[in-house]
Design an enzyme around this catalytic site. Structure first.
Site, PDB file in Angstrom:
ATOM      1  N   ASP A   1      -3.294  22.712  38.072  1.00  0.00           N
ATOM      2  CA  ASP A   1      -4.452  21.826  38.155  1.00  0.00           C
ATOM      3  C   ASP A   1      -4.426  20.786  37.031  1.00  0.00           C
ATOM      4  O   ASP A   1      -4.794  19.623  37.226  1.00  0.00           O
ATOM      5  CB  ASP A   1      -5.732  22.660  38.086  1.00  0.00           C
ATOM      6  CG  ASP A   1      -6.877  22.040  38.874  1.00  0.00           C
ATOM      7  OD1 ASP A   1      -6.691  20.952  39.450  1.00  0.00           O
ATOM      8  OD2 ASP A   1      -7.959  22.651  38.911  1.00  0.00           O
TER       9      ASP A   1
ATOM     10  N   TYR B   1     -17.251   9.208  51.157  1.00  0.00           N
ATOM     11  CA  TYR B   1     -16.379   9.952  50.242  1.00  0.00           C
ATOM     12  C   TYR B   1     -14.945  10.156  50.734  1.00  0.00           C
ATOM     13  O   TYR B   1     -14.058  10.403  49.927  1.00  0.00           O
ATOM     14  CB  TYR B   1     -16.987  11.335  49.963  1.00  0.00           C
ATOM     15  CG  TYR B   1     -18.322  11.277  49.273  1.00  0.00           C
ATOM     16  CD1 TYR B   1     -18.434  10.787  47.975  1.00  0.00           C
ATOM     17  CD2 TYR B   1     -19.478  11.704  49.920  1.00  0.00           C
ATOM     18  CE1 TYR B   1     -19.663  10.728  47.339  1.00  0.00           C
ATOM     19  CE2 TYR B   1     -20.707  11.652  49.284  1.00  0.00           C
ATOM     20  CZ  TYR B   1     -20.805  11.163  47.997  1.00  0.00           C
ATOM     21  OH  TYR B   1     -22.017  11.111  47.367  1.00  0.00           O
TER      22      TYR B   1
ATOM     23  N   GLY C   1      -7.882  25.174  41.870  1.00  0.00           N
ATOM     24  CA  GLY C   1      -6.458  24.883  41.816  1.00  0.00           C
ATOM     25  C   GLY C   1      -6.156  23.428  42.090  1.00  0.00           C
ATOM     26  O   GLY C   1      -7.054  22.619  42.351  1.00  0.00           O
TER      27      GLY C   1
ATOM     28  N   ARG D   1     -27.211  17.350  51.437  1.00  0.00           N
ATOM     29  CA  ARG D   1     -28.619  17.068  51.128  1.00  0.00           C
ATOM     30  C   ARG D   1     -29.129  15.781  51.777  1.00  0.00           C
ATOM     31  O   ARG D   1     -30.329  15.630  52.011  1.00  0.00           O
ATOM     32  CB  ARG D   1     -28.805  16.969  49.608  1.00  0.00           C
ATOM     33  CG  ARG D   1     -28.531  18.270  48.880  1.00  0.00           C
ATOM     34  CD  ARG D   1     -28.830  18.159  47.383  1.00  0.00           C
ATOM     35  NE  ARG D   1     -28.459  19.381  46.692  1.00  0.00           N
ATOM     36  CZ  ARG D   1     -29.195  20.490  46.653  1.00  0.00           C
ATOM     37  NH1 ARG D   1     -30.373  20.512  47.285  1.00  0.00           N
ATOM     38  NH2 ARG D   1     -28.787  21.549  46.006  1.00  0.00           N
TER      39      ARG D   1
ATOM     40  N   ASN E   1     -11.435  11.823  36.887  1.00  0.00           N
ATOM     41  CA  ASN E   1     -11.533  11.938  35.436  1.00  0.00           C
ATOM     42  C   ASN E   1     -10.472  11.096  34.738  1.00  0.00           C
ATOM     43  O   ASN E   1     -10.730  10.474  33.709  1.00  0.00           O
ATOM     44  CB  ASN E   1     -11.434  13.410  35.031  1.00  0.00           C
ATOM     45  CG  ASN E   1     -12.639  14.195  35.487  1.00  0.00           C
ATOM     46  OD1 ASN E   1     -13.703  14.150  34.886  1.00  0.00           O
ATOM     47  ND2 ASN E   1     -12.500  14.911  36.604  1.00  0.00           N
TER      48      ASN E   1
ATOM     49  N   THR F   1      -4.270  16.693  37.691  1.00  0.00           N
ATOM     50  CA  THR F   1      -5.422  15.887  37.313  1.00  0.00           C
ATOM     51  C   THR F   1      -5.085  14.874  36.224  1.00  0.00           C
ATOM     52  O   THR F   1      -5.698  13.810  36.155  1.00  0.00           O
ATOM     53  CB  THR F   1      -6.574  16.801  36.847  1.00  0.00           C
ATOM     54  OG1 THR F   1      -6.734  17.864  37.784  1.00  0.00           O
ATOM     55  CG2 THR F   1      -7.879  16.040  36.761  1.00  0.00           C
TER      56      THR F   1
ATOM     57  N   LYS G   1      -9.552  21.186  32.323  1.00  0.00           N
ATOM     58  CA  LYS G   1      -8.519  20.211  32.726  1.00  0.00           C
ATOM     59  C   LYS G   1      -9.131  18.840  32.990  1.00  0.00           C
ATOM     60  O   LYS G   1      -8.460  17.811  32.841  1.00  0.00           O
ATOM     61  CB  LYS G   1      -7.753  20.714  33.938  1.00  0.00           C
ATOM     62  CG  LYS G   1      -8.606  21.017  35.177  1.00  0.00           C
ATOM     63  CD  LYS G   1      -8.645  19.879  36.153  1.00  0.00           C
ATOM     64  CE  LYS G   1      -9.516  20.206  37.355  1.00  0.00           C
ATOM     65  NZ  LYS G   1      -9.540  19.141  38.368  1.00  0.00           N
TER      66      LYS G   1
ATOM     67  N   VAL H   1     -18.940  12.204  41.161  1.00  0.00           N
ATOM     68  CA  VAL H   1     -19.123  12.958  39.930  1.00  0.00           C
ATOM     69  C   VAL H   1     -17.769  13.082  39.223  1.00  0.00           C
ATOM     70  O   VAL H   1     -16.765  13.413  39.839  1.00  0.00           O
ATOM     71  CB  VAL H   1     -19.680  14.364  40.220  1.00  0.00           C
ATOM     72  CG1 VAL H   1     -19.739  15.203  38.947  1.00  0.00           C
ATOM     73  CG2 VAL H   1     -21.066  14.250  40.850  1.00  0.00           C
TER      74      VAL H   1
ATOM     75  N   LYS I   1     -16.778  23.300  39.572  1.00  0.00           N
ATOM     76  CA  LYS I   1     -16.056  23.420  38.314  1.00  0.00           C
ATOM     77  C   LYS I   1     -16.898  22.893  37.164  1.00  0.00           C
ATOM     78  O   LYS I   1     -17.635  21.916  37.313  1.00  0.00           O
ATOM     79  CB  LYS I   1     -14.737  22.651  38.372  1.00  0.00           C
ATOM     80  CG  LYS I   1     -13.742  23.209  39.383  1.00  0.00           C
ATOM     81  CD  LYS I   1     -12.468  22.401  39.437  1.00  0.00           C
ATOM     82  CE  LYS I   1     -11.473  23.001  40.423  1.00  0.00           C
ATOM     83  NZ  LYS I   1     -10.215  22.221  40.525  1.00  0.00           N
TER      84      LYS I   1
ATOM     85  N   GLU J   1     -16.531  15.384  36.497  1.00  0.00           N
ATOM     86  CA  GLU J   1     -17.027  16.581  35.822  1.00  0.00           C
ATOM     87  C   GLU J   1     -16.674  16.635  34.341  1.00  0.00           C
ATOM     88  O   GLU J   1     -17.383  17.251  33.542  1.00  0.00           O
ATOM     89  CB  GLU J   1     -16.490  17.834  36.522  1.00  0.00           C
ATOM     90  CG  GLU J   1     -16.913  17.990  37.969  1.00  0.00           C
ATOM     91  CD  GLU J   1     -15.893  17.404  38.939  1.00  0.00           C
ATOM     92  OE1 GLU J   1     -15.103  16.526  38.503  1.00  0.00           O
ATOM     93  OE2 GLU J   1     -15.889  17.794  40.116  1.00  0.00           O
TER      94      GLU J   1
END
Length: 330
Positions: A243, A50, A135, A33, A255, A247, A190, A278, A106, A280
């Site tokens: 996953d 990123y 995954g 964007r 996270n 994570t 997760k 982000v 996700k 999530e």
């Protein structure tokens, strides 16, 4: 293997990583964007925002125009945050309704609580050729060509087999599944468990506590997946256990870093501002708790994290409440 034209929508870390991975074997263009950001990527051949330190393949096209990116693609791959999936799918359906669609988003849609495949079904129809990539896969490692294995889940087994044959690579292995519900629940919840693991580790509760949290977290995920029509065995595979372990334990997990920062006493607003990506699990926690209540499912870890994130519960108190639960059968 036939060379395909793939349009990737979303120039964050994961979108860039997948575009980078697939550009070794296919003609890939990447859309985002932010035109200024894309211009910098094209000039530097690097996503400094990123994925700093990863040089993009010379063959990877950076395309600022949405319609140009979508035009004549053999496959559309949406890797926006979940909040952008509906609008992106709608635009792609208007421009190229017959082009197959994969997504790597996700979570649950805010307000509706819908999973990604349910959003896509509303926009493209229930019989649209589509599926999800999910995954255990950190973007930075995939972008650098380190080995990973992920799941491609689709209601149509033939669709899944076809695109696994096209996209499967020695260092990015794909496995087929037809359980979209189980795969997407695993990929969404997760992230909440990773926040919990970060809080536990940040509090210094140790490796035993983390192992217990991951194991009981997997049980919560499986209960929710089965209640929504998923299969328990899916949660034993890449989209579930794989996953979840990555994570909850990997230092690249956004996270998990949220949980660590909460344990250190930082406010959620400050954490998200410093993170720059982000996370999530923050929004997912609220949606998961709502679903659990509607389906009368016990999800104490998710409830504790939701209370910590959105209802002012102290981090230490959240962990202590979990540890103080009554004994029960496993």
């Amino acid at each position: 293997m036939k060379r395909c034209r793939i349009a990737v929508f979303g120039a964050g870390a994961w979108g860039t990583a997948l575009a980078q991975a697939f550009s070794a074997s296919h003609d890939v263009c990447l859309w985002g964007r932010d035109r200024v950001h894309l211009g910098e990527m094209a000039d530097r051949r690097e996503n400094l925002r990123y994925l700093a330190g990863v040089r993009l393949h010379d063959a990877l096209a950076i395309e600022p125009d949405f319609e140009t990116a979508a035009h004549r693609a053999d496959l559309h791959l949406v890797v926006t945050p979940l909040s952008g999936l509906r609008d992106t799918a709608r635009q792609l359906h208007r421009l190229q309704p017959a082009t197959p669609l994969l997504w790597a988003c996700k979570g649950f849609e805010a307000g509706t609580g819908l999973l990604p495949h349910e959003i896509v079904a509303e926009e493209l129809g229930k019989d649209a050729p589509c599926g999800v990539l999910t995954g255990p896969s950190f973007a930075a490692e995939v972008a650098r060509g380190l080995p990973a294995a992920i799941t491609l889940a689709a209601h149509d087994p033939a669709f899944a087999r076809h695109w696994i044959g096209a996209l499967h690579q020695p260092r990015l292995r794909l496995y087929a599944n037809t359980d979209l519900v189980g795969c997407e629940i695993g990929g969404a919840v997760k992230n909440v468990m990773a926040i919990a693991a970060g809080v536990s580790d940040g509090m210094g509760f140790g490796l035993n506590a983390r192992a217990a949290l991951i194991t009981r977290g997997l049980a919560e995920i499986a209960r929710l997946a089965q209640a929504l029509g998923g299969r328990a065995e899916t949660l034993m595979g890449l989209a579930g256990m794989g996953d979840l372990i990555l994570t909850c334990t990997g230092d690249l997990s956004r996270n998990r870093r949220v949980g660590l920062a909460l344990a250190a006493g930082k406010t959620l607003d400050d954490i998200l501002r410093e993170l720059g990506h982000v996370a999530e699990g923050v929004s997912t926690a609220r949606e998961v708790v709502g679903l659990a209540h509607r389906h009368a499912i016990e999800m104490p870890i998710c409830e504790a994290i939701d209370a910590l994130l959105h209802h002012g519960l102290n981090a230490r108190k959240a962990v202590e409440l979990l540890l103080a639960r009554d004994p029960r059968d496993e």
